[in-house]
Write an enzyme that holds these catalytic residues in place. Structure first.
Site, short mmCIF file in Angstrom:
data_model
loop_
_atom_site.label_atom_id
_atom_site.label_comp_id
_atom_site.label_asym_id
_atom_site.label_seq_id
_atom_site.Cartn_x
_atom_site.Cartn_y
_atom_site.Cartn_z
N ASP A 108 -13.63 -35.72 33.36
CA ASP A 108 -14.01 -34.33 34.37
C ASP A 108 -15.63 -34.41 34.02
O ASP A 108 -16.24 -34.31 32.86
CB ASP A 108 -13.08 -33.28 33.29
CG ASP A 108 -13.27 -32.03 33.97
OD1 ASP A 108 -13.60 -32.02 35.36
OD2 ASP A 108 -13.17 -30.80 33.55
N GLY A 160 -20.24 -33.82 46.43
CA GLY A 160 -20.73 -32.39 45.08
C GLY A 160 -22.30 -31.79 45.29
O GLY A 160 -22.40 -31.78 46.23
N ASP A 199 -25.05 -33.32 44.60
CA ASP A 199 -25.82 -34.91 44.78
C ASP A 199 -27.00 -34.35 46.00
O ASP A 199 -28.06 -34.98 45.58
CB ASP A 199 -24.75 -35.41 45.56
CG ASP A 199 -24.26 -37.24 44.32
OD1 ASP A 199 -24.40 -37.07 42.91
OD2 ASP A 199 -23.84 -37.93 44.94
N HIS A 204 -24.06 -40.02 35.45
CA HIS A 204 -23.49 -39.59 34.08
C HIS A 204 -22.41 -40.39 34.24
O HIS A 204 -21.89 -40.96 32.93
CB HIS A 204 -23.68 -38.62 34.41
CG HIS A 204 -23.22 -37.90 35.67
ND1 HIS A 204 -24.52 -37.51 36.33
CD2 HIS A 204 -22.59 -37.54 35.91
CE1 HIS A 204 -23.51 -37.29 37.53
NE2 HIS A 204 -22.09 -37.13 37.37
P1 IMP Z 1 -14.55 -32.25 38.30
O1 IMP Z 1 -14.97 -33.70 37.36
O2 IMP Z 1 -14.00 -33.27 39.67
O3 IMP Z 1 -13.99 -30.95 38.47
O4 IMP Z 1 -15.90 -32.13 39.58
C1 IMP Z 1 -16.68 -30.61 39.21
C2 IMP Z 1 -17.73 -31.09 40.62
O5 IMP Z 1 -18.75 -31.06 39.59
C3 IMP Z 1 -16.98 -30.59 41.69
O6 IMP Z 1 -17.29 -29.82 42.81
C4 IMP Z 1 -17.85 -32.28 41.85
O7 IMP Z 1 -18.38 -31.95 42.91
C5 IMP Z 1 -18.96 -31.65 41.47
N1 IMP Z 1 -19.39 -33.07 41.00
C6 IMP Z 1 -18.90 -34.12 39.67
N2 IMP Z 1 -19.25 -34.89 39.84
C7 IMP Z 1 -21.01 -35.60 40.90
C8 IMP Z 1 -21.84 -36.45 40.81
O8 IMP Z 1 -21.68 -37.49 40.41
N3 IMP Z 1 -23.11 -35.63 41.51
C9 IMP Z 1 -22.36 -34.06 42.41
N4 IMP Z 1 -21.42 -33.65 41.59
C10 IMP Z 1 -20.31 -34.13 41.32
#
Ligand code: IMP
Length: 199
Positions: free
Chosen positions: A70, A151, A153, A178
């Site tokens: 997560d 996301g 990025d 990360h």
């Molecule tokens: P989850 O971990 O799938 O719940 O993601 C949470 C949010 O963070 C989502 O909107 C993802 O698109 C965003 N997110 C997770 N990892 C990344 C990343 O590596 N880059 C940009 N956005 C991220």
């Protein structure tokens, strides 16, 4: 020897990223490959609890070793929001463009744009849970830039670069990422693991 390990996510971008980091002795199985179609719940207020819940959810239905992750974007000027709510920041789950727009709007005119991505991986291996954290610090850009990644990025510039993550290819993103740092800890753990799965 190949050791199967399910990655408990429906996010194809994450699968692609983690696959690009994996040691060949562990065979990453996606949910799709495992034949699991499920909307995995993320009901909690911390990344740690959500990561654990996702891994346990898949473990319950497969009884196979698995891990989940997560990730949240923590913006210091916003008291670490959107954090655990990053995916649904603007309301609708997973609307990246709306989430970015809301973030830029909240930071409009604010020169304090420091932020970090934080990833927590939960591994369920031979019935025990292990967690691994990866952090990438950076700043939020004034406007979205770049076409790669997913996301947030297009608006995240990691410390040590002038490019947003979306302006980088996956190899460059992995230098800072990360997720890469958390996966590196997971892989180190797996490479030194001598439990039941490796007997
Ligand atoms: P989850 O971990 O799938 O719940 O993601 C949470 C949010 O963070 C989502 O909107 C993802 O698109 C965003 N997110 C997770 N990892 C990344 C990343 O590596 N880059 C940009 N956005 C991220």
């Amino acid at each position: 020897m190949m050791y199967p390990l399910i990655f408990a996510t429906n996010n194809a971008n994450k699968v692609r990223e983690v696959q690009s980091m994996l040691d060949p002795s562990w065979k990453l199985i996606t949910l799709k490959e495992a034949g699991i179609v499920a909307d995995i719940p993320e009901p909690f207020d911390t990344l740690e609890e959500n990561a654990r819940a996702k891994a346990e959810f898949i473990y319950q239905s497969t009884k196979k070793n698995c891990f989940s992750e997560d990730t949240g974007l923590e913006v210091y000027a916003l008291n670490n929001a959107p954090g655990v709510r990053s995916a649904r920041f603007a309301g609708e789950q997973g609307n990246d463009a709306a989430n970015i727009q809301k973030l830029l709007h909240l930071l409009d005119g604010n020169s304090k744009r420091n932020a970090r991505f934080r990833t927590v991986i939960s591994l369920l291996l031979d019935g025990d849970e292990y967690q691994f954290e990866g952090i990438c610090t950076g700043t939020i850009s004034l406007t979205p830039r770049g076409e790669n990644g997913f996301g947030y990025d297009p608006v995240f510039i990691p410390d040590g670069s002038h490019q947003t993550f979306a302006e980088m290819d996956i190899t460059s993103k992995n230098i800072f990422s990360h997720r890469k740092k958390a996966v590196a800890k997971l892989l180190h753990f797996l490479s030194t693991y001598h439990g039941q799965s490796k007997n």
